[in-house]
Design an enzyme around this catalytic site. Structure first.
Site, PDB file in Angstrom:
ATOM      1  N   SER A   1     -51.057  62.587  -4.083  1.00 41.33           N
ATOM      2  CA  SER A   1     -51.128  61.527  -3.092  1.00 41.33           C
ATOM      3  C   SER A   1     -52.441  60.742  -3.135  1.00 41.33           C
ATOM      4  O   SER A   1     -52.537  59.692  -2.501  1.00 41.33           O
ATOM      5  CB  SER A   1     -50.943  62.100  -1.706  1.00 41.33           C
ATOM      6  OG  SER A   1     -51.912  63.065  -1.447  1.00 41.33           O
TER       7      SER A   1
ATOM      8  N   LYS B   1     -60.662  58.829   0.659  1.00 37.07           N
ATOM      9  CA  LYS B   1     -59.208  58.807   0.874  1.00 37.07           C
ATOM     10  C   LYS B   1     -58.933  58.615   2.358  1.00 37.07           C
ATOM     11  O   LYS B   1     -59.584  59.247   3.217  1.00 37.07           O
ATOM     12  CB  LYS B   1     -58.628  60.137   0.396  1.00 37.07           C
ATOM     13  CG  LYS B   1     -57.105  60.260   0.505  1.00 37.07           C
ATOM     14  CD  LYS B   1     -56.652  61.616  -0.037  1.00 37.07           C
ATOM     15  CE  LYS B   1     -55.128  61.697  -0.100  1.00 37.07           C
ATOM     16  NZ  LYS B   1     -54.662  62.965  -0.688  1.00 37.07           N
TER      17      LYS B   1
ATOM     18  N   SER C   1     -52.472  66.956  -5.380  1.00 36.36           N
ATOM     19  CA  SER C   1     -52.790  65.563  -5.048  1.00 36.36           C
ATOM     20  C   SER C   1     -54.142  65.033  -5.469  1.00 36.36           C
ATOM     21  O   SER C   1     -54.394  63.849  -5.298  1.00 36.36           O
ATOM     22  CB  SER C   1     -52.618  65.348  -3.544  1.00 36.36           C
ATOM     23  OG  SER C   1     -51.243  65.367  -3.231  1.00 36.36           O
TER      24      SER C   1
END
Lengths: 83, 468
Positions: free
Chosen positions: B154, B79, B178
């Site tokens: 996210s 990420k 997330s």
């Protein structure tokens, strides 16, 4: 952060909506004024007071836009009136 | 090469059988990534040259019988909120669009030392502020189950990387859901460890008392392998500790279903899918009880006071002097949270909002502690609905926040929690995945993983993959 008048209205309305939602907490009975540390159960975390090397200067400065003599250059906050 | 359902153990077996080398595997991934990334928008940065070099080194170690770990030669997506040395790390924000970290996050250092191969950096909501990846400054990531829908957020990019077969494993981060919510929306396994189990050094901070990095994988077994590699006390993160794997795990668990999690707010077919999954566990030896978390309904309010406060504090470091662009480059959601957080912690208001939220936080945690005296683990849905349409909630921040209602109670209490696929529901003729959430007491990470692995041994929902 600079906001335009239109932005102030938009964000104002959205934030007011969020604050209205969080008002619900006011009805919860709690131990008022209690000092909350953290919930992970951590106690004093120590390390030995010995020198530890960090990154080389060139790496630390690598992403800066304005460098002066190996230092980060910032906007002036004090005017020089003696010139 | 079938890349969509690859697991770590499958790769190890294929390699032993001589089916392909690590270089072959990495090349196959990049061919697939270049084909699908333009549509899916998963990767913001790709490291092809470096990855092939690392794969070659892994193959040499393999020949010598000197593999470093189970992750040696395994392709991983990271990420883009996690710092990778010399690889652009943007947190999907224009504020960091040119930022090249001079150091690795501890988790990246650990994965690299273990021989894992970084394929690239994945898309997210900017600064991890969001539940859909629509807040990325570099475009939304699309859900491969239905390209008109969000992947969740996210960690949307990481979820799709695994779901669409663009990486074997991925790292995400979870502050209010997330990892778990995008895992649920994309039909993969996503695990948030106990707060402190994994070092946050090098994670671009969102809410420091909630953030945790965790694995996003095809299976709970793979999640466990990744957790073993990345967990551990780190002198660079004073909140980290050594997670101990228990010597014995009991076979039959008592599972608690919170009545507050199964209300009309959750779509009926999602509730049905969850109940079916719980029934499967019950048929296979688990005891199931109803529990109550009376303050869970306040957890979202607690979260949306404390988290923006911590966000406002953490984002103050982006002043454009040491790195990054000017603060004017912050997107709408970052601005909202900075304003909200600054307000609720300011003099004259902090007592009413921030202090009060911290006091209710203690009650939210206490509810879990009390429930865990009666049950071993808590189970329920991850999200009230499957993946929603792109644009459906984007203009109403509060509506977007409400989609987190089932995941946010976990972070303020610092608990471990996983989302595993447990079936699909139909929306407009598309089958969309539903995730089962399993929550454990603090440090109960291995118990959570054990039940998740057990569920995946007796079902095959996790093997269903989207057709792209």
């Amino acid at each position: 952060m600079k906001l335009s008048q239109k932005e102030k209205q938009k964000y104002g309305a959205q934030i007011a909506g969020i604050l209205a939602y969080v008002e619900s907490l006011q009805s919860v009975k709690t131990d008022r004024g209690r000092i909350i540390g953290q919930i992970a159960g951590l106690k004093n975390v120590w390390r030995d007071d010995t020198l530890q090397w960090s990154l080389p200067d060139k790496d630390i400065l690598a992403n800066a836009k304005n460098i002066h003599s190996g230092n980060f250059q910032v906007k002036a906050m004090l005017e020089n009136k003696d010139n | 090469m079938e890349l969509q359902n690859l697991t770590i153990s499958q790769i190890q077996k294929d390699r032993k059988d001589g089916k392909y080398t690590s270089v072959d595997l990495v090349r196959a991934y990049f061919i697939r990534i270049k084909k699908y990334n333009p549509r899916l928008n998963v990767y913001l940065a790709m490291c092809e040259e470096q990855a092939i070099r690392q794969a070659r080194e892994s193959d040499q170690r393999f020949i010598l019988g000197k593999l470093k770990s189970q992750l040696d030669g395994i392709p991983v997506a990271i990420k883009d909120a996690i710092c990778t040395q010399e690889i652009k790390t943007t947190a999907s924000s224009n504020v960091l669009k040119n930022f090249i970290p001079p150091y690795n996050a501890t988790v990246v250092e650990k994965l690299t030392q273990a021989g894992a191969i970084i394929l690239g950096k994945t898309n997210l909501d900017a600064f991890a502020h969001g539940s859909s990846t629509e807040n990325s400054d570099f475009g939304v990531t699309r859900n491969p189950w239905d390209m008109g829908r969000v992947p969740g957020g996210s960690s949307g990019g990481s979820a799709v990387a695994v779901s669409a077969g663009l990486a074997t494993i991925a790292l995400g981060s979870d502050t209010g859901g997330s990892i778990r919510q995008p895992a649920s929306f994309c039909g993969i396994t996503g695990f948030k460890p106990t707060y402190g189990a994994v070092s946050r050094y090098g994670l671009i901070a969102m809410a420091s008392s909630f953030d945790q990095i965790g694995p996003m994988t095809a299976t709970a077994s793979d999640a466990r392998i990744v957790l073993d590699a990345i967990a551990g006390k780190d002198p660079k993160d004073a909140t980290s500790f050594d997670l101990e794997e228990p010597k014995n795990i009991k076979k039959n668990f008592t599972l608690g279903v919170p009545k507050e999690f199964m209300t009309d707010d959750v779509d009926t077919d999602v509730q049905d899918t969850i109940f079916q999954a719980i029934k499967i566990l019950e048929k296979n030896g688990a005891k199931v009880k109803e529990v109550s978390l009376p303050h869970a309904k306040y957890a979202l309010a607690v979260y949306y006071i404390i988290q923006p406060t911590e966000v406002a504090s953490n984002l103050a470091r982006f002043c454009g002097v040491h790195f990054g662009e000017a603060r004017e480059q912050f997107g709408q959601e970052a601005r909202r949270r900075i304003m909200l957080g600054s307000f609720v912690s300011s003099a004259g208001y902090a007592d009413k909002y921030y202090q009060k939220a911290e006091e209710v936080r203690v009650l939210v945690k206490a509810d879990f502690d009390q429930a865990f005296e009666k049950v071993d683990l808590i189970v329920g849905p991850v999200a009230p609905s499957p993946a929603f349409q792109i644009g459906e909630k984007a203009s109403d921040p509060l509506k977007m926040y409400l989609s987190d209602i089932l995941t946010v109670p976990v972070n303020p209490a610092g608990l471990p929690a996983i989302s595993i696929p447990c079936g699909t529901v139909s929306r407009e003729k598309k089958n969309l995945p539903v995730g089962l959430q399993i929550i454990g007491p603090q440090k109960g990470d291995y118990e959570v993983l054990f039940v998740a692995e057990h569920f995946q041994e007796i079902t095959d929902f996790h093997q269903q993959k989207p057709i792209i």
